[in-house]
Design a protein around this motif. Structure first.
Motif, mmCIF file in Angstrom:
data_model
loop_
_atom_site.group_PDB
_atom_site.id
_atom_site.type_symbol
_atom_site.label_atom_id
_atom_site.label_comp_id
_atom_site.label_asym_id
_atom_site.label_seq_id
_atom_site.Cartn_x
_atom_site.Cartn_y
_atom_site.Cartn_z
ATOM 1 N N PRO A 8 0.810 -1.216 0.000
ATOM 2 C CA PRO A 8 0.000 0.000 0.000
ATOM 3 C C PRO A 8 0.847 1.271 0.000
ATOM 4 N N ASN A 9 0.348 2.264 -0.717
ATOM 5 C CA ASN A 9 0.919 3.613 -0.638
ATOM 6 C C ASN A 9 2.193 3.860 -1.442
ATOM 7 N N VAL A 10 2.631 2.895 -2.246
ATOM 8 C CA VAL A 10 3.846 3.127 -3.039
ATOM 9 C C VAL A 10 3.555 3.955 -4.287
ATOM 10 N N GLY A 11 2.252 4.095 -4.627
ATOM 11 C CA GLY A 11 1.895 4.929 -5.780
ATOM 12 C C GLY A 11 1.363 4.160 -6.975
ATOM 13 N N LYS A 12 0.787 2.979 -6.727
ATOM 14 C CA LYS A 12 0.268 2.164 -7.837
ATOM 15 C C LYS A 12 -0.864 2.864 -8.586
ATOM 16 N N SER A 13 -1.803 3.408 -7.839
ATOM 17 C CA SER A 13 -2.940 4.073 -8.489
ATOM 18 C C SER A 13 -2.483 5.296 -9.272
ATOM 19 N N THR A 14 -1.582 6.058 -8.663
ATOM 20 C CA THR A 14 -1.047 7.242 -9.343
ATOM 21 C C THR A 14 -0.380 6.822 -10.650
ATOM 22 N N ALA A 31 -3.600 4.708 3.210
ATOM 23 C CA ALA A 31 -3.218 3.433 2.617
ATOM 24 C C ALA A 31 -4.455 2.546 2.428
ATOM 25 N N GLN A 32 -4.328 1.607 1.536
ATOM 26 C CA GLN A 32 -5.364 0.591 1.356
ATOM 27 C C GLN A 32 -6.707 1.153 0.908
ATOM 28 N N THR A 33 -6.711 1.848 -0.196
ATOM 29 C CA THR A 33 -7.995 2.298 -0.714
ATOM 30 C C THR A 33 -8.371 1.575 -1.995
ATOM 31 N N THR A 34 -7.419 0.904 -2.639
ATOM 32 C CA THR A 34 -7.729 0.237 -3.896
ATOM 33 C C THR A 34 -8.038 -1.223 -3.601
ATOM 34 N N PRO A 55 -5.125 -4.759 -5.260
ATOM 35 C CA PRO A 55 -5.166 -4.202 -3.912
ATOM 36 C C PRO A 55 -3.770 -4.244 -3.310
ATOM 37 N N GLY A 56 -3.471 -3.299 -2.445
ATOM 38 C CA GLY A 56 -2.208 -3.365 -1.730
ATOM 39 C C GLY A 56 -2.194 -4.626 -0.899
ATOM 40 N N PHE A 57 -1.058 -5.289 -0.871
ATOM 41 C CA PHE A 57 -0.970 -6.519 -0.090
ATOM 42 C C PHE A 57 -1.060 -6.171 1.381
ATOM 43 N N ALA A 113 10.994 1.720 -9.344
ATOM 44 C CA ALA A 113 11.347 2.448 -8.119
ATOM 45 C C ALA A 113 10.742 3.843 -8.220
ATOM 46 N N ASN A 114 9.570 3.993 -7.615
ATOM 47 C CA ASN A 114 8.766 5.216 -7.758
ATOM 48 C C ASN A 114 9.187 6.303 -6.749
ATOM 49 N N LYS A 115 8.613 7.461 -6.926
ATOM 50 C CA LYS A 115 8.851 8.630 -6.049
ATOM 51 C C LYS A 115 10.315 9.049 -6.082
ATOM 52 N N LEU A 116 10.903 8.946 -7.262
ATOM 53 C CA LEU A 116 12.304 9.329 -7.453
ATOM 54 C C LEU A 116 12.526 10.789 -7.057
ATOM 55 N N ASP A 117 11.508 11.613 -7.249
ATOM 56 C CA ASP A 117 11.621 13.046 -6.918
ATOM 57 C C ASP A 117 11.886 13.263 -5.430
ATOM 58 N N ARG A 118 11.566 12.241 -4.615
ATOM 59 C CA ARG A 118 11.761 12.405 -3.168
ATOM 60 C C ARG A 118 13.170 12.032 -2.721
ATOM 61 N N SER A 145 9.385 8.836 -11.440
ATOM 62 C CA SER A 145 8.350 9.449 -10.640
ATOM 63 C C SER A 145 7.048 9.345 -11.417
ATOM 64 N N ALA A 146 6.057 8.721 -10.796
ATOM 65 C CA ALA A 146 4.766 8.538 -11.473
ATOM 66 C C ALA A 146 4.141 9.886 -11.816
ATOM 67 N N LYS A 147 4.643 10.937 -11.160
ATOM 68 C CA LYS A 147 4.064 12.263 -11.393
ATOM 69 C C LYS A 147 4.772 13.016 -12.514
HETATM 70 N N1 LIG Z 1 6.344 12.614 -4.392
HETATM 71 C C1 LIG Z 1 5.683 11.654 -5.034
HETATM 72 N N2 LIG Z 1 4.553 11.171 -4.505
HETATM 73 C C2 LIG Z 1 3.904 10.193 -5.178
HETATM 74 C C3 LIG Z 1 4.399 9.672 -6.410
HETATM 75 N N3 LIG Z 1 3.544 8.700 -6.804
HETATM 76 C C4 LIG Z 1 2.561 8.640 -5.879
HETATM 77 N N4 LIG Z 1 2.751 9.536 -4.891
HETATM 78 C C5 LIG Z 1 1.913 9.770 -3.701
HETATM 79 O O1 LIG Z 1 1.892 8.620 -2.875
HETATM 80 C C6 LIG Z 1 0.611 8.468 -2.215
HETATM 81 C C7 LIG Z 1 0.036 7.091 -2.477
HETATM 82 O O2 LIG Z 1 -0.259 6.950 -3.859
HETATM 83 P P1 LIG Z 1 -1.368 5.920 -4.404
HETATM 84 O O3 LIG Z 1 -1.283 5.975 -5.892
HETATM 85 O O4 LIG Z 1 -2.676 6.134 -3.748
HETATM 86 O O5 LIG Z 1 -0.740 4.557 -3.848
HETATM 87 P P2 LIG Z 1 -1.229 3.054 -4.003
HETATM 88 O O6 LIG Z 1 -0.016 2.233 -4.080
HETATM 89 O O7 LIG Z 1 -2.208 2.931 -5.133
HETATM 90 O O8 LIG Z 1 -1.933 2.836 -2.618
HETATM 91 P P3 LIG Z 1 -3.089 1.798 -2.171
HETATM 92 O O9 LIG Z 1 -4.319 2.200 -2.915
HETATM 93 O O10 LIG Z 1 -3.185 2.063 -0.721
HETATM 94 O O11 LIG Z 1 -2.603 0.427 -2.493
HETATM 95 C C8 LIG Z 1 -0.273 9.597 -2.772
HETATM 96 O O12 LIG Z 1 -0.270 10.635 -1.823
HETATM 97 C C9 LIG Z 1 0.449 10.007 -4.058
HETATM 98 O O13 LIG Z 1 0.213 11.350 -4.387
HETATM 99 C C10 LIG Z 1 5.625 10.225 -6.938
HETATM 100 O O14 LIG Z 1 6.144 9.838 -7.992
HETATM 101 N N5 LIG Z 1 6.216 11.190 -6.205
#
Ligand SMILES: Nc1nc2c(ncn2[C@@H]2O[C@H](COP(=O)(O)OP(=O)(O)OP(=O)(O)O)[C@@H](O)[C@H]2O)c(=O)[nH]1
Length: 287
Positions: A8-14, A31-34, A55-57, A113-118, A145-147
């Motif tokens: 959860p929360n790694v950014g899969k949905s994004t 976390a855990q909304t999908t 779904p997030g594991f 490897a997501n969120k590279l911007d961080r 970065s998914a963004k």
């Molecule tokens: N800085 C940054 N934040 C990101 C990036 N990708 C996703 N996020 C943030 O990470 C958080 C979680 O993103 P989600 O896409 O909801 O994650 P998920 O893995 O689908 O989460 P679950 O639905 O809980 O499984 C959100 O606040 C996003 O905005 C990125 O590339 N950079």
């Protein structure tokens, strides 16, 4: 077909939203909304990408809901052409390992490897990538970065060779094979979580009792199901203000997605213990 997996929360949905170019899955800071498997589709002249969000594991909670979630992850992964295993750049913990353990060795797996911007210190990434490549025979390791739209374009090109040759499965304009009814529930659920912050347990859910279409108008009758009276009060808020906010935002998002007016009526009901009961889960559409 490409699956997107990760804790959860790694950014899969994004990531999936960016890859599909439209809002078809929900994202939330919580976390855990999908919970449901969603197929997003992006069709080009020479390739059709069909993405599956899982779904997030679940690692923190136990019970019937989690067994159901984990089964959904495993069944998805045996039927796809490639898996995007998403982690946060520079971070790999036991929760990530548990997801990796679910990935069948036979399916081509790309480490994202997501969120590279961080990541402040980019030099630290190289040893991290080396460590990661020792874990599993990843076909590709892609920090991104998914963004960042350029990263998404790059990822599309990396994924393309893994798609099988053949005629497109879906029509050019299809975004998802989920019904509008399902999308309506996802949108409302996103708003509920956004407006209740971390206080509301993940066991709350949304049911669409009725979904009617009349010309361009959609009439949606939805119930937000919660575990306790206290949760109900939390959603309704002072003089109903919060529920009104949730409903209005959900309706506006639905109107944008369905491209037409929406009449939305939302109720809140208490249904104790539904998340621990397998029969109850089936009744609410979880497999
Ligand atoms: N800085 C940054 N934040 C990101 C990036 N990708 C996703 N996020 C943030 O990470 C958080 C979680 O993103 P989600 O896409 O909801 O994650 P998920 O893995 O689908 O989460 P679950 O639905 O809980 O499984 C959100 O606040 C996003 O905005 C990125 O590339 N950079």
């Amino acid at each position: 077909m490409v699956a997107i997996v990760g804790r959860p929360n790694v950014g899969k949905s994004t990531l999936m939203n960016a890859l599909v170019g439209q809002k078809v899955s929900i994202t939330s800071r919580k976390a855990q909304t999908t919970r449901h498997r969603i197929t997003g589709i992006n069709t080009f002249e020479d390739a059709q990408y069909i993405f599956v969000d899982t779904p997030g594991f679940q690692t923190r909670h136990s019970g019937a809901l989690n067994r159901s979630l984990n089964r959904a992850v495993t069944s998805t992964l045996t039927s796809v052409d490639a898996i995007l295993f998403v982690i946060e750049a520079g971070r790999f913990g036991p929760d990530d390992q548990k997801v990796l353990d679910l990935i069948p060795a036979g399916t081509p797996t790309l480490l994202i490897a997501n969120k590279l911007d961080r990541v402040g210190d980019k030099d630290s990434l190289f040893p991290f990538m080396q460590q990661m490549s020792a874990l599993r025979d990843f076909r590709e390791i892609v920090p991104l970065s998914a963004k960042n739209p350029d990263d998404i374009t790059r990822l599309m090109a990396v994924v393309k060779p893994y798609l099988p040759e053949g005629e497109p499965i879906y029509g050019e304009d299809d975004l998802t094979d989920r019904s509008e009814r399902f999308l309506a529930a996802e949108i409302l659920r996103e708003k509920v979580f956004r407006w209740t912050g971390d206080e509301l347990p993940y066991t709350s859910t949304v049911l669409i009792e009725k979904f009617e279409t009349e010309g361009h108008l959609r009439r949606v009758f939805a119930t937000i199901l919660v575990d306790r009276d206290g949760h109900k009060a939390m959603i309704i808020g002072q003089k109903g203000a919060k529920l009104k906010q949730i409903s209005t935002e959900a309706r506006l998002d639905m109107e944008k997605l369905f491209d037409g007016p929406v009449y939305l009526e939302t109720f809140v009901k208490v249904k104790s213990g539904w998340a621990d009961n397998e029969a109850g889960l089936r009744a609410y559409g979880y497999e």
